[in-house]
Design a protein around this motif. Structure first.
Motif, PDB file in Angstrom:
ATOM      1  N   ARG A   1       0.821  -1.215   0.000  1.00 54.57           N
ATOM      2  CA  ARG A   1       0.000   0.000   0.000  1.00 54.57           C
ATOM      3  C   ARG A   1       0.856   1.267   0.000  1.00 54.57           C
ATOM      4  N   MET A   2       2.160   1.116   0.218  1.00 56.59           N
ATOM      5  CA  MET A   2       3.069   2.263   0.248  1.00 56.59           C
ATOM      6  C   MET A   2       3.533   2.570  -1.177  1.00 56.59           C
ATOM      7  N   THR A   3       2.599   2.893  -2.034  1.00 57.10           N
ATOM      8  CA  THR A   3       2.864   3.006  -3.470  1.00 57.10           C
ATOM      9  C   THR A   3       3.736   4.195  -3.867  1.00 57.10           C
ATOM     10  N   LYS A   4       3.997   5.130  -2.941  1.00 57.61           N
ATOM     11  CA  LYS A   4       4.873   6.266  -3.252  1.00 57.61           C
ATOM     12  C   LYS A   4       6.317   6.001  -2.828  1.00 57.61           C
ATOM     13  N   LEU A   5       6.562   4.806  -2.298  1.00 60.34           N
ATOM     14  CA  LEU A   5       7.902   4.458  -1.842  1.00 60.34           C
ATOM     15  C   LEU A   5       8.876   4.447  -3.015  1.00 60.34           C
ATOM     16  N   VAL A   6       9.956   5.209  -2.883  1.00 55.09           N
ATOM     17  CA  VAL A   6      10.943   5.348  -3.952  1.00 55.09           C
ATOM     18  C   VAL A   6      12.257   4.664  -3.587  1.00 55.09           C
ATOM     19  N   THR A   7      12.656   4.725  -2.330  1.00 54.09           N
ATOM     20  CA  THR A   7      13.957   4.187  -1.934  1.00 54.09           C
ATOM     21  C   THR A   7      13.892   3.475  -0.590  1.00 54.09           C
ATOM     22  N   GLY A   8      14.800   2.535  -0.433  1.00 55.22           N
ATOM     23  CA  GLY A   8      14.952   1.827   0.828  1.00 55.22           C
ATOM     24  C   GLY A   8      16.101   2.392   1.638  1.00 55.22           C
ATOM     25  N   GLY A   9      16.600   3.548   1.289  1.00 57.32           N
ATOM     26  CA  GLY A   9      17.689   4.162   2.041  1.00 57.32           C
ATOM     27  C   GLY A   9      18.994   4.125   1.279  1.00 57.32           C
ATOM     28  N   ASP A  10      19.977   4.790   1.813  1.00 57.14           N
ATOM     29  CA  ASP A  10      21.242   4.950   1.113  1.00 57.14           C
ATOM     30  C   ASP A  10      22.125   3.712   1.094  1.00 57.14           C
ATOM     31  N   TRP A  11      22.212   2.955   2.184  1.00 59.90           N
ATOM     32  CA  TRP A  11      23.202   1.881   2.173  1.00 59.90           C
ATOM     33  C   TRP A  11      22.743   0.561   2.765  1.00 59.90           C
TER      34      TRP A  11
ATOM     35  N   GLU B   1       2.961  -8.497  -2.754  1.00 59.43           N
ATOM     36  CA  GLU B   1       2.602  -7.076  -2.833  1.00 59.43           C
ATOM     37  C   GLU B   1       3.791  -6.172  -3.123  1.00 59.43           C
ATOM     38  N   LEU B   2       5.007  -6.691  -3.008  1.00 61.48           N
ATOM     39  CA  LEU B   2       6.182  -5.898  -3.389  1.00 61.48           C
ATOM     40  C   LEU B   2       6.096  -5.450  -4.843  1.00 61.48           C
ATOM     41  N   GLY B   3       5.386  -6.211  -5.652  1.00 59.53           N
ATOM     42  CA  GLY B   3       5.207  -5.862  -7.052  1.00 59.53           C
ATOM     43  C   GLY B   3       4.377  -4.607  -7.266  1.00 59.53           C
ATOM     44  N   GLN B   4       3.743  -4.102  -6.216  1.00 58.95           N
ATOM     45  CA  GLN B   4       2.929  -2.891  -6.312  1.00 58.95           C
ATOM     46  C   GLN B   4       3.747  -1.624  -6.070  1.00 58.95           C
ATOM     47  N   LEU B   5       5.020  -1.785  -5.758  1.00 62.23           N
ATOM     48  CA  LEU B   5       5.881  -0.630  -5.467  1.00 62.23           C
ATOM     49  C   LEU B   5       6.510  -0.100  -6.747  1.00 62.23           C
ATOM     50  N   GLY B   6       5.682   0.333  -7.652  1.00 56.96           N
ATOM     51  CA  GLY B   6       6.123   0.766  -8.975  1.00 56.96           C
ATOM     52  C   GLY B   6       7.019   1.987  -9.000  1.00 56.96           C
ATOM     53  N   GLN B   7       7.023   2.786  -7.939  1.00 57.76           N
ATOM     54  CA  GLN B   7       7.873   3.973  -7.876  1.00 57.76           C
ATOM     55  C   GLN B   7       9.261   3.645  -7.324  1.00 57.76           C
ATOM     56  N   MET B   8       9.426   2.448  -6.780  1.00 59.69           N
ATOM     57  CA  MET B   8      10.678   2.064  -6.129  1.00 59.69           C
ATOM     58  C   MET B   8      11.787   1.959  -7.170  1.00 59.69           C
ATOM     59  N   THR B   9      12.791   2.809  -7.047  1.00 64.12           N
ATOM     60  CA  THR B   9      13.867   2.836  -8.029  1.00 64.12           C
ATOM     61  C   THR B   9      15.238   2.591  -7.420  1.00 64.12           C
ATOM     62  N   TYR B  10      15.326   2.516  -6.083  1.00 63.83           N
ATOM     63  CA  TYR B  10      16.650   2.418  -5.477  1.00 63.83           C
ATOM     64  C   TYR B  10      16.609   1.610  -4.181  1.00 63.83           C
ATOM     65  N   ALA B  11      17.555   0.710  -4.044  1.00 64.59           N
ATOM     66  CA  ALA B  11      17.835  -0.013  -2.796  1.00 64.59           C
ATOM     67  C   ALA B  11      16.702  -0.886  -2.281  1.00 64.59           C
TER      68      ALA B  11
END
Length: 87
Positions: free
Chosen positions: A30-40, A56-66
Motif C-alpha cells: 500500500r506504500m505506493t509512493k515508496l521510492v527508496t529503501g535508504g542509502d546503504w 505485494e512488493l510488485g505494487q511498489l512501482g515507484q521504487m527505483t533504489y535499494a
C-alpha cells in the motif's frame, strides 16, 4: 505490522539493521509512493525476517533504489510480481 498500510505518503523506508523478526508485512504494497529503501542498507537488510517475500512488493512501482533483502531468512521463490517493476 499492518499499520504500514497507513503510511501511503512515505517515499523512503529504511528498516535495515534493526534485528526485526517475523514475516515481512504484505501491507508494504500500500506504500505506493515508496521510492527508496535508504542509502546503504536498503529496505530490510540485516534483520531476522522469515517466511516468503510478499507478492505485494510488485505494487511498489515507484521504487527505483535499494530494494535489498540480504541477511534475513526468507524462504521460497522470489515473487513473480517483482517482474512488474520497471526499474
Amino acid at each position: 505490522p499492518t499499520e504500514f498500510g497507513l503510511l501511503t505518503d512515505v517515499t523512503e523506508l529504511n528498516l535495515g539493521r534493526n534485528t526485526l523478526t517475523g514475516t515481512f508485512p504484505s501491507e508494504i504494497g500500500r506504500m505506493t509512493k515508496l521510492v527508496t529503501g535508504g542509502d546503504w542498507v536498503g529496505l530490510v537488510c540485516s534483520n531476522k525476517l522469515t517466511g516468503p517475500l510478499p507478492t505485494e512488493l510488485g505494487q511498489l512501482g515507484q521504487m527505483t533504489y535499494a530494494m535489498q533483502f540480504y541477511s534475513n531468512s526468507f524462504t521460497g521463490p522470489l515473487p513473480t510480481e517483482l517482474g512488474q517493476l520497471d526499474q
